[in-house]
Write a protein that holds these residues in place. Structure first.
Motif, PDB file in Angstrom:
ATOM      1  N   MET A   1     -25.683 -13.559 -12.462  1.00  0.00           N
ATOM      2  CA  MET A   1     -24.999 -13.416 -13.732  1.00  0.00           C
ATOM      3  C   MET A   1     -23.853 -12.429 -13.577  1.00  0.00           C
ATOM      4  O   MET A   1     -24.051 -11.288 -13.157  1.00  0.00           O
ATOM      5  CB  MET A   1     -25.991 -12.929 -14.782  1.00  0.00           C
ATOM      6  N   PRO A   2     -22.616 -12.839 -13.897  1.00  0.00           N
ATOM      7  CA  PRO A   2     -21.479 -11.920 -13.748  1.00  0.00           C
ATOM      8  C   PRO A   2     -21.518 -10.805 -14.786  1.00  0.00           C
ATOM      9  O   PRO A   2     -22.031 -10.983 -15.892  1.00  0.00           O
ATOM     10  CB  PRO A   2     -20.263 -12.823 -13.960  1.00  0.00           C
ATOM     11  N   LEU A   3     -20.983  -9.668 -14.399  1.00  0.00           N
ATOM     12  CA  LEU A   3     -20.935  -8.521 -15.304  1.00  0.00           C
ATOM     13  C   LEU A   3     -19.812  -8.699 -16.314  1.00  0.00           C
ATOM     14  O   LEU A   3     -18.771  -9.282 -16.011  1.00  0.00           O
ATOM     15  CB  LEU A   3     -20.719  -7.240 -14.509  1.00  0.00           C
ATOM     16  N   LYS A   4     -20.012  -8.171 -17.522  1.00  0.00           N
ATOM     17  CA  LYS A   4     -18.993  -8.262 -18.563  1.00  0.00           C
ATOM     18  C   LYS A   4     -17.844  -7.331 -18.237  1.00  0.00           C
ATOM     19  O   LYS A   4     -18.052  -6.206 -17.798  1.00  0.00           O
ATOM     20  CB  LYS A   4     -19.581  -7.884 -19.914  1.00  0.00           C
ATOM     21  N   GLU A   5     -16.628  -7.815 -18.470  1.00  0.00           N
ATOM     22  CA  GLU A   5     -15.429  -6.997 -18.322  1.00  0.00           C
ATOM     23  C   GLU A   5     -14.606  -7.140 -19.585  1.00  0.00           C
ATOM     24  O   GLU A   5     -14.555  -8.209 -20.185  1.00  0.00           O
ATOM     25  CB  GLU A   5     -14.596  -7.451 -17.118  1.00  0.00           C
ATOM     26  N   THR A   6     -13.959  -6.064 -19.987  1.00  0.00           N
ATOM     27  CA  THR A   6     -13.090  -6.102 -21.149  1.00  0.00           C
ATOM     28  C   THR A   6     -11.960  -5.102 -20.967  1.00  0.00           C
ATOM     29  O   THR A   6     -12.022  -4.227 -20.105  1.00  0.00           O
ATOM     30  CB  THR A   6     -13.887  -5.827 -22.445  1.00  0.00           C
ATOM     31  N   THR A   7     -10.921  -5.251 -21.774  1.00  0.00           N
ATOM     32  CA  THR A   7      -9.740  -4.407 -21.677  1.00  0.00           C
ATOM     33  C   THR A   7      -9.541  -3.671 -22.986  1.00  0.00           C
ATOM     34  O   THR A   7      -9.744  -4.239 -24.060  1.00  0.00           O
ATOM     35  CB  THR A   7      -8.497  -5.274 -21.382  1.00  0.00           C
ATOM     36  N   GLY A   8      -9.167  -2.400 -22.895  1.00  0.00           N
ATOM     37  CA  GLY A   8      -8.952  -1.611 -24.100  1.00  0.00           C
ATOM     38  C   GLY A   8      -8.057  -0.418 -23.843  1.00  0.00           C
ATOM     39  O   GLY A   8      -7.569  -0.199 -22.736  1.00  0.00           O
ATOM     40  N   LYS A   9      -7.864   0.364 -24.899  1.00  0.00           N
ATOM     41  CA  LYS A   9      -6.982   1.529 -24.858  1.00  0.00           C
ATOM     42  C   LYS A   9      -7.821   2.801 -24.887  1.00  0.00           C
ATOM     43  O   LYS A   9      -8.760   2.908 -25.668  1.00  0.00           O
ATOM     44  CB  LYS A   9      -6.051   1.485 -26.066  1.00  0.00           C
ATOM     45  N   VAL A  10      -7.467   3.764 -24.052  1.00  0.00           N
ATOM     46  CA  VAL A  10      -8.179   5.034 -24.001  1.00  0.00           C
ATOM     47  C   VAL A  10      -7.793   5.851 -25.229  1.00  0.00           C
ATOM     48  O   VAL A  10      -6.614   6.095 -25.479  1.00  0.00           O
ATOM     49  CB  VAL A  10      -7.850   5.806 -22.702  1.00  0.00           C
ATOM     50  N   VAL A  11      -8.799   6.269 -26.006  1.00  0.00           N
ATOM     51  CA  VAL A  11      -8.541   7.061 -27.208  1.00  0.00           C
ATOM     52  C   VAL A  11      -8.994   8.508 -27.051  1.00  0.00           C
ATOM     53  O   VAL A  11      -8.612   9.360 -27.842  1.00  0.00           O
ATOM     54  CB  VAL A  11      -9.186   6.432 -28.464  1.00  0.00           C
ATOM     55  N   SER A  12      -9.808   8.798 -26.015  1.00  0.00           N
ATOM     56  CA  SER A  12     -10.235  10.171 -25.767  1.00  0.00           C
ATOM     57  C   SER A  12     -10.560  10.338 -24.291  1.00  0.00           C
ATOM     58  O   SER A  12     -11.146   9.456 -23.669  1.00  0.00           O
ATOM     59  CB  SER A  12     -11.458  10.516 -26.611  1.00  0.00           C
ATOM     60  N   ASP A  13     -10.156  11.497 -23.743  1.00  0.00           N
ATOM     61  CA  ASP A  13     -10.488  11.820 -22.352  1.00  0.00           C
ATOM     62  C   ASP A  13     -10.961  13.275 -22.241  1.00  0.00           C
ATOM     63  O   ASP A  13     -10.865  13.889 -21.201  1.00  0.00           O
ATOM     64  CB  ASP A  13      -9.280  11.582 -21.438  1.00  0.00           C
ATOM     65  N   LYS A  14     -11.491  13.822 -23.326  1.00  0.00           N
ATOM     66  CA  LYS A  14     -11.858  15.236 -23.354  1.00  0.00           C
ATOM     67  C   LYS A  14     -13.149  15.551 -22.617  1.00  0.00           C
ATOM     68  O   LYS A  14     -13.373  16.680 -22.221  1.00  0.00           O
ATOM     69  CB  LYS A  14     -11.958  15.707 -24.805  1.00  0.00           C
TER      70      LYS A  14
END
Length: 83
Positions: free
Chosen positions: A1-14
């Motif tokens: 079963m392949p792993l889920k991948e998705t794309t998004g925007k970083v909103v926090s890196d603290k």
């Protein structure tokens, strides 16, 4: 079963070695057929702390790394130039 991948925007890196990624999903309303945007936030593991707020990243599902973190950052698609 392949792993889920998705794309998004970083909103926090603290956090140390953790980023928060907001993933937008467009859905159609059942009754009114209006396109709505649903946003979900995921905590993802960033081993080298290389992401910054505003970056577009690809994340992949993995085993649970902590109580709330079960995604890992695969690659950075575009860097933010705001910083």
């Amino acid at each position: 079963m392949p792993l889920k991948e998705t794309t998004g925007k970083v909103v926090s890196d603290k956090m140390n070695k953790t980023i928060v990624v907001a993933v937008e999903n467009r859905i159609s309303h059942r009754k009114y057929a209006k396109t709505m945007i649903r946003t979900k936030k995921y905590k993802a593991h960033d081993e080298n702390n290389e992401c910054a707020v505003g970056d577009i990243v690809t994340i992949q599902e993995t085993r649970p790394l902590s109580r709330t973190k079960c995604w890992t950052m695969v690659n950075i698609l575009s860097k933010s130039f705001d910083n």
